[in-house]
Design an enzyme around this catalytic site. Sequence first.
Site, PDB file in Angstrom:
ATOM      1  N   PRO A 107     -34.023 109.322 -21.771  1.00 46.45           N
ATOM      2  CA  PRO A 107     -33.285 110.430 -21.056  1.00 46.45           C
ATOM      3  C   PRO A 107     -31.896 110.089 -21.076  1.00 46.45           C
ATOM      4  O   PRO A 107     -31.495 109.224 -19.727  1.00 46.45           O
ATOM      5  CB  PRO A 107     -33.931 110.121 -20.284  1.00 46.45           C
ATOM      6  CG  PRO A 107     -35.458 109.542 -19.775  1.00 46.45           C
ATOM      7  CD  PRO A 107     -34.721 108.331 -21.060  1.00 46.45           C
ATOM      8  N   GLU A 108     -31.164 110.999 -21.164  1.00 43.13           N
ATOM      9  CA  GLU A 108     -29.559 110.824 -20.948  1.00 43.13           C
ATOM     10  C   GLU A 108     -29.136 112.055 -19.905  1.00 43.13           C
ATOM     11  O   GLU A 108     -30.559 112.542 -19.738  1.00 43.13           O
ATOM     12  CB  GLU A 108     -28.763 111.220 -22.622  1.00 43.13           C
ATOM     13  CG  GLU A 108     -28.685 110.311 -23.445  1.00 43.13           C
ATOM     14  CD  GLU A 108     -27.469 108.826 -22.967  1.00 43.13           C
ATOM     15  OE1 GLU A 108     -26.271 109.116 -21.819  1.00 43.13           O
ATOM     16  OE2 GLU A 108     -27.726 108.431 -23.997  1.00 43.13           O
TER      17      GLU A 108
END
Length: 284
Positions: free
Chosen positions: A16-17
């Site tokens: 997850p960014e």
Amino acid sequence: MLEGEAQTSYIARLMPELPEVETTVRGLARVLEGERIARVALNRADLRRPFPLGLVQALTGARVTTLDRRAKYGLIHTDRGTTMIFHLGMSGRWRIEPSAIEKHDHLVLETGSGRVLALNDARRFGSVDLVDTDQLDTWPAFAALGPEPLGDGLTAAHLRSAFAGRITPVKQLLLDQGMVAGLGNIYVCEALHRSHIRPDKEAGKVSLAGLKRLVPAIREVLTESIAAGGSTIRDYAQPSGELGYFASAWQVYGREGEACACGAPVKRFVQGGRSTFWCAKCQK
Ligand SMILES: [Zn+2]
């Protein structure tokens, strides 16, 4: 190898960014804002570190005021003057109204209107913290952060002074959370490609013109990913709604050996333990 994953699955195994966190926060806001938290269940004692002492008591009965994001952290503010901060680590995701609670649903919230949200994190590199809302700016993980890439603080002038005299490659400095908050490997590779800057160029030697291309390029790659993720927000309303990972149309990331838009092959090398993808013809 990329972030320790198999070479062939760059897209499938993304962490997850910032865009995923932003979309998660927006999705959670739809369910949580204005709602009272009726029940909190912890199904184990820890993620990367123990859940905060008193978390259940602090949240149970509290009303969620707003949600927010700082770097790659999600913030759930409550009317008790406390904020629950979550980080999704490598594999974390929120499941909204899951059909059944699963093994890796470590924290489960139920709202006053009976909606269920589960923080699922198979690898448990994520974290949950509880901080007084008025102390957030001085919370250690936040105090050291640079400006938000989508906020007014990120300017060519900021980068110029932050990069001045630095011989560290520009790509590595951009990954430093003290320079810009929340930028990850993919977005730095893509933004440098869009702004035609070599990833291994000494940061202090990037021209002001280059920095003036870089700032909007950073905003564009993030905004486009958030927009791509926006279409998945609809899924949050569904029983098995989960955080999606956005396989955006990367120009260079994960494309070693494929043709760049200019026709030259995309190259890859390892910088600071991470894969850098770039085009030697476009990026100077
Ligand atoms: Zn090119």
